[in-house]
Design a protein around this motif. Structure first.
Motif, PDB file in Angstrom:
ATOM      1  N   VAL A 118       2.665   4.787   4.540  1.00 27.58           N
ATOM      2  CA  VAL A 118       2.152   4.890   3.286  1.00 27.58           C
ATOM      3  C   VAL A 118       0.863   5.874   3.357  1.00 27.58           C
ATOM      4  N   LEU A 131       0.329   9.559   1.455  1.00 25.69           N
ATOM      5  CA  LEU A 131      -0.617  10.124   0.560  1.00 25.69           C
ATOM      6  C   LEU A 131      -1.232  11.329   1.017  1.00 25.69           C
ATOM      7  N   TRP A 189      -1.404   6.270  -5.976  1.00 27.97           N
ATOM      8  CA  TRP A 189      -0.851   4.874  -5.938  1.00 27.97           C
ATOM      9  C   TRP A 189      -1.529   4.104  -7.350  1.00 27.97           C
ATOM     10  N   PRO A 248       1.250   1.775  -8.897  1.00 23.30           N
ATOM     11  CA  PRO A 248       1.189   0.726  -8.137  1.00 23.30           C
ATOM     12  C   PRO A 248       2.537   0.156  -7.813  1.00 23.30           C
ATOM     13  N   PHE A 261       4.339   1.977  -5.100  1.00 22.08           N
ATOM     14  CA  PHE A 261       4.097   2.056  -3.967  1.00 22.08           C
ATOM     15  C   PHE A 261       4.034   0.517  -3.078  1.00 22.08           C
ATOM     16  N   LEU A 276      -2.025  -2.396   0.368  1.00 23.63           N
ATOM     17  CA  LEU A 276      -1.293  -1.096   0.761  1.00 23.63           C
ATOM     18  C   LEU A 276      -1.782  -0.361   1.892  1.00 23.63           C
ATOM     19  N   ILE A 332       7.797   9.876  -4.734  1.00 33.44           N
ATOM     20  CA  ILE A 332       6.471  10.023  -4.755  1.00 33.44           C
ATOM     21  C   ILE A 332       5.705  11.340  -4.541  1.00 33.44           C
TER      22      ILE A 332
END
Length: 720
Positions: free
Chosen positions: A350, A354, A363, A367, A370, A477, A535
């Motif tokens: 994750v 990003l 995120w 949310p 993610f 996360l 994403i």
């Protein structure tokens, strides 16, 4: 029954409001007046006008009040003040109703109306109406108003407080009952929610809000923290949305009645500080119910005792399988570490996603996506858990994994009980279903109880995403250790049960290896790849939802330099910069950029004069320049220690004695006059940093889907 209660409430409301003299139009008029003052921030002209108007209104109503200055601190300084109106009651209790002047036009107007109502209808408790200044600000000392007001009441007994915050007449009220491990006591929450419900005032409070606040993972709680630190039971009511005039008049009358009812309902304030309770309200129209600590703990212990009794009834089977579990005890920590590593790896994936998107906070805009992305990654790795157990010299008995799942659920329950006993209900649900899973001999029943054990985690996840509790989501996360540990404690029993189910098929049904696990692994892997590409292509901004962009016009008068510091949550791309009548193209900007510009402004000036007498030197100075600075940071620096005997503002010396910080507060009067008295041989440099939130001739970014906010900082140093 509901119709009778409604009619009775309307009749009572009419009588209370009629005889109290409450007039919604007065509140609306005062609210509009406060709004017309413009900014009512710390030290502004708008705040001074509001304070003077409040004082005049209280004098008209013949209500005693005092002005509480906020410049009495040794550290920090404010030009603002609080106004505290006192209305004596007939009992020993103290009822505080506080509202911020800045950002609370409606709530401030409501306090003025409550002053009139309580004056005409003497309260049971002594009522303190506090109009709070300097609640908002960038310094470490804000909120001044709440901090100093709460300090003055912290030694009072039989006290409770409502913090009311609403700029416009709201459609609903969000209740904040605490934070950082402290929450309002059971009796206060019960009475307030009961009054709001019976008086038809829409409000929003969830049981999870209380649990999150008790765990201290809700994030910043603003001025409420000051009241909680002073051990004053306080609940914050924050307005959201707006209503039309007809609905607004009715809600104003309901609010006034609610405060009268709350005062009467808490004529005798309980001594208990009980903060362990469960709030139940599934739908907005439901009657709020609160379960206090004793019944909750009693039910919890009763269910736990029943589980132990069931275990004793099956003592022989339990003893045999516990012996198998103890024989392979070393496998449990090994498997726990493996699952933890899976979640640790999913966190790293994750983080890398990003970084690839060059958008660390993307995120926040999605949310749920993610969380789904991380769970899919962890699920993919966890499915390989079964394959790993087949390839390693680990136990292959389904009973080992089912009993390990029960033990893990029990350990998780102990951990959550230590954190907050009300959370234990979720882990208790998992333990019960894990026991039923273990006791069942039918594969369909096992699957059913396994799915039931997932319900608390699934529902909790939905609540967290819907709210959203951004602090909790961020921890789950992006926290490599604590977040992964929590997820491991929650998911590890389910993984163990799924592994037990897999071995059950092999052991009892005598089935061959199925393609189900590889097929599921492939499906989840494909889902994670698709989500990853989605994403990376996600852009949450548009003309309707423009991208926020911050520009700091940084001017250094020491080196005659000017630089624009541009920043945004996500990549900026191509844009045009407009400054001083010129347009400059900007290409392929990332999230941050520093752009050097021509030096052509002098927004700060310092004039000083010195007089010496008896070994001391008195320095007078005036800081002038661009009008209306939001803040001035002032330091006196020297290469050697010096003594600052006095100044016309509060100050603090550094431990080395070679520097001093002078606190002048937000929105100071400008030009600003200074006076220092130091030892005669002190060689000083006066350092001033000015900060403007609405600078003159500001730079701007020209692009339709960008909304910029501009501030200016100026550094000036002179020898004095």
């Amino acid at each position: 029954m509901f119709l009778m209660r409604y009619v009775f409430s309307i009749m009572l409301l009419f009588l209370v409001v009629h005889f109290s003299g409450a007039d919604p139009s007065d509140i609306e008029s005062d609210m509009n007046l406060f709004l017309s003052f413009g900014s009512r921030a710390d030290g502004t002209d708008g705040e001074n006008e509001a304070l003077n108007y409040i004082a005049d209104k209280l004098k008209e109503m013949d209500i005693g009040f005092k002005r509480q200055l906020l410049n009495t601190e040794k550290r920090g300084h404010s030009f603002s003040q609080n106004i505290i109106a006192e209305i004596p009651g007939t009992s020993e209790g103290q009822f505080i109703i506080a509202a911020p002047i800045d950002g609370g036009a409606f709530s401030t107007a409501l306090l003025l109306e409550l002053a009139k109502v309580f004056k005409e209808n003497p309260p049971k408790n002594s009522v303190s109406l506090i109009f709070l200044g300097a609640e908002e600000g960038e310094s470490d000392f804000h909120p001044y108003g709440s901090r100093i007001a709460s300090e003055s009441f912290k030694r009072e007994n039989n006290i409770f407080a409502i913090y009311l915050e609403g700029e416009l007449l709201p459609q609903t009220w969000q209740l904040k009952i605490g934070g950082n491990g402290k929450v309002a006591p059971y009796w206060f929450v019960k009475k307030l929610t009961s009054v709001l419900f019976s008086d038809f005032i829409p409000f929003r409070l969830r049981g999870t809000d209380i649990q999150v606040a008790r765990l201290g993972i809700q994030g910043e709680i603003g001025p409420l923290q000051s009241w909680l630190d002073s051990n004053i039971p306080t609940i914050l009511l924050k307005g959201s949305g707006t209503v039309n005039n007809a609905e607004g008049d009715r809600q104003i009358k309901n609010l006034i009645k609610a405060f009268l009812d709350l005062d009467k309902g808490l004529e005798v304030i309980p001594k208990t500080k009980e903060s362990i309770y469960i709030f139940l309200r599934l739908f907005p129209g439901d009657i709020p119910r609160i379960i206090p600590e004793l019944p909750y703990v009693s039910v919890f212990l009763g269910i736990s005792a029943l589980l132990l009794f069931i275990i004793l009834l099956r003592f022989r089977d339990v003893r045999l399988n516990m012996r198998r579990l103890s024989q392979y005890w070393w496998a449990w920590p090994l498997l726990f570490v493996i699952v933890f590593v899976f979640f640790f790896l999913s966190t790293l994936i994750v983080e890398e996603t990003l970084l690839l998107a060059d958008f660390p906070d993307i995120w926040v805009h999605a949310p749920g996506t993610f969380v789904f992305f991380k769970i899919v990654i962890a699920a993919t790795l966890s499915l390989n858990f079964i394959l790993i157990t087949r390839g390693l010299p680990l136990p292959r008995s389904p009973h080992f994994y089912s009993y390990a799942a029960i033990v893990t659920s029990g350990l998780a329950s102990l951990v959550f009980t230590a954190m907050d006993i009300t959370i234990t209900a979720y882990s208790l649900w998992t333990i019960i279903n894990m026991m039923l899973f273990t006791a069942s001999r039918n594969i369909r029943r096992k699957t059913f109880f396994l799915l039931l054990s997932i319900v608390p985690s699934f529902m909790g996840l939905l609540v967290i995403i819907r709210e959203p509790y951004s602090t909790v989501i961020k921890s789950l996360l992006l926290s490599r250790i604590s977040g992964s540990l929590v997820l491991t404690l929650l998911i590890f029993p389910i993984i163990l049960a799924f592994t037990s189910l897999s071995y059950w098929r092999l052991h009892y049904d005598r089935t061959r290896y199925s393609v189900l696990t590889p097929a599921a692994t492939f499906t989840l892997s494909l889902s994670s790849i698709i989500t990853l590409f989605w994403i990376l292509s996600l852009n949450p901004y548009s003309e309707k939802n423009p991208q926020p962009l911050k520009i700091i016009d940084s001017i250094n008068l020491v080196f005659n330099e000017r630089q624009l510091e541009i920043s945004s949550p996500g990549p900026i791309g191509n844009a045009e910069l407009f400054l001083d009548g010129n347009t400059y193209p900007l290409e392929n900007l990332g999230r941050t950029a520093d752009v050097r510009m021509p030096f052509n402004r002098t927004p700060l000036k310092v004039e000083s004069d010195t007089r010496s007498f008896l070994g001391r030197r008195t320095i007078t100075g005036k800081i002038s320049g661009e009008a209306n600075p939001g803040n001035l940071t002032i330091h006196l620096n020297s290469t050697t220690p010096f003594t600052l005997h006095e100044a016309n503002f509060p100050f603090e010396m550094s431990p080395s004695g070679a520097s001093a910080e002078v606190f002048v507060g937000d929105n100071p009067p400008f030009p600003l006059s200074l006076m220092f008295t130091v030892n005669n041989d002190a060689q000083l440099i006066l350092s001033v940093v000015g900060y403007w939130t609405e600078p003159e001739d500001p730079p701007h970014i020209i692009r339709r889907d960008i909304k910029d906010s501009v501030s200016r900082t100026v550094l000036l140093e002179v020898s004095i």
